[in-house]
Write an enzyme that holds these catalytic residues in place. Structure first.
Site, PDB file in Angstrom:
ATOM      1  N   LYS A   1       1.073   3.441   2.063  1.00 38.18           N
ATOM      2  CA  LYS A   1       1.349   2.549   0.935  1.00 38.18           C
ATOM      3  C   LYS A   1       0.705   1.185   1.153  1.00 38.18           C
ATOM      4  CE  LYS A   1       5.011   0.060   0.309  1.00 38.18           C
ATOM      5  NZ  LYS A   1       6.381  -0.449   0.108  1.00 38.18           N
TER       6      LYS A   1
ATOM      7  N   ASP B   1       5.622   3.162  -4.303  1.00 40.00           N
ATOM      8  CA  ASP B   1       6.840   2.695  -3.648  1.00 40.00           C
ATOM      9  C   ASP B   1       8.038   3.252  -4.408  1.00 40.00           C
ATOM     10  OD1 ASP B   1       6.889   1.264  -5.983  1.00 40.00           O
ATOM     11  OD2 ASP B   1       7.279  -0.678  -5.041  1.00 40.00           O
TER      12      ASP B   1
END
Length: 212
Positions: A120, A138
């Site tokens: 991420k 997320d």
């Protein structure tokens, strides 16, 4: 959900926010990397408060190495997992200095090799700093993608792969920012603000909240 609806969703998100970007504060690619690393399981607001304490004087790899672990730990102790994050930041700085001439690499594998930098974080840096059409999934984007029907998946990687396939090419660079902001302020976890949502009529969520 079909591609026509997906296209309309992003057309509306773009119309409402033509130039979306991260809410983290930074003045260099390195500072963006550190801010994103610190933001795991923490709010952008808490990270901005913390980094404002040391970025102005120590916002470079060498600056943070010179600052040292103990001082950095003290600066970021208001952020969750601060002890582990402080160690990862210092180690990351040392690697950047030793292996990358103090520069943040424009390369996924090199980024993910840095301590505390997962998929991420790498995606955010590649997108925001280097312009790659990556989508960092997320909790907000995972929720919005599944709830709306935009891109359903059982885990963040599955949702990321699906988004990469279904988001129209012209929207892919900014898709991450639009979706995270939508999840942060409109499509919130407990009680989504459906009456305020600009894409509610396109959304497949069955339990929409009603106007009061």
């Amino acid at each position: 959900m079909n591609n026509t609806i997906r296209h309309e969703i992003f057309e509306r998100l773009k119309a409402a926010n033509p130039a979306p970007t991260t809410e983290l504060h930074y003045e260099s690619t390195f500072q963006l990397l550190i801010a994103v690393l610190l933001s795991a399981q923490a709010t952008d607001k808490s990270v901005n408060i913390a980094t404002a304490r040391f970025f102005p004087q120590h916002g470079t790899p060498q600056g943070l190495v010179d600052l040292g672990l103990d001082a950095l730990t003290e600066y970021i102790k208001t952020i969750g997992l601060y002890k582990t994050k402080a160690k990862n930041v210092i180690k990351t700085c040392e690697i950047l200095l030793a292996c990358h001439n103090g520069e943040v690499p424009d390369d996924r594998a090199a980024l993910e090799a840095l301590p505390g930098v997962g998929r991420k974080t790498a995606n955010v840096v590649l997108n925001t700093a280097f312009g790659h059409p990556t989508i960092a999934v997320d909790t907000h984007i995972f929720r919005v993608s599944n709830r709306t029907g935009l891109a359903r998946g059982k885990n963040v990687v599955e949702v990321e792969r699906k988004l990469e396939k279904v988001v129209p090419a012209q929207f892919r660079h900014d898709a991450h920012h639009w979706l995270i902001l939508h999840g942060r302020y409109i499509c919130v976890a407990r009680t989504p603000k459906c009456p305020q949502c600009g894409i509610a009529d396109l959304c497949e969520y069955k339990d929409k909240t009603l106007p009061r």
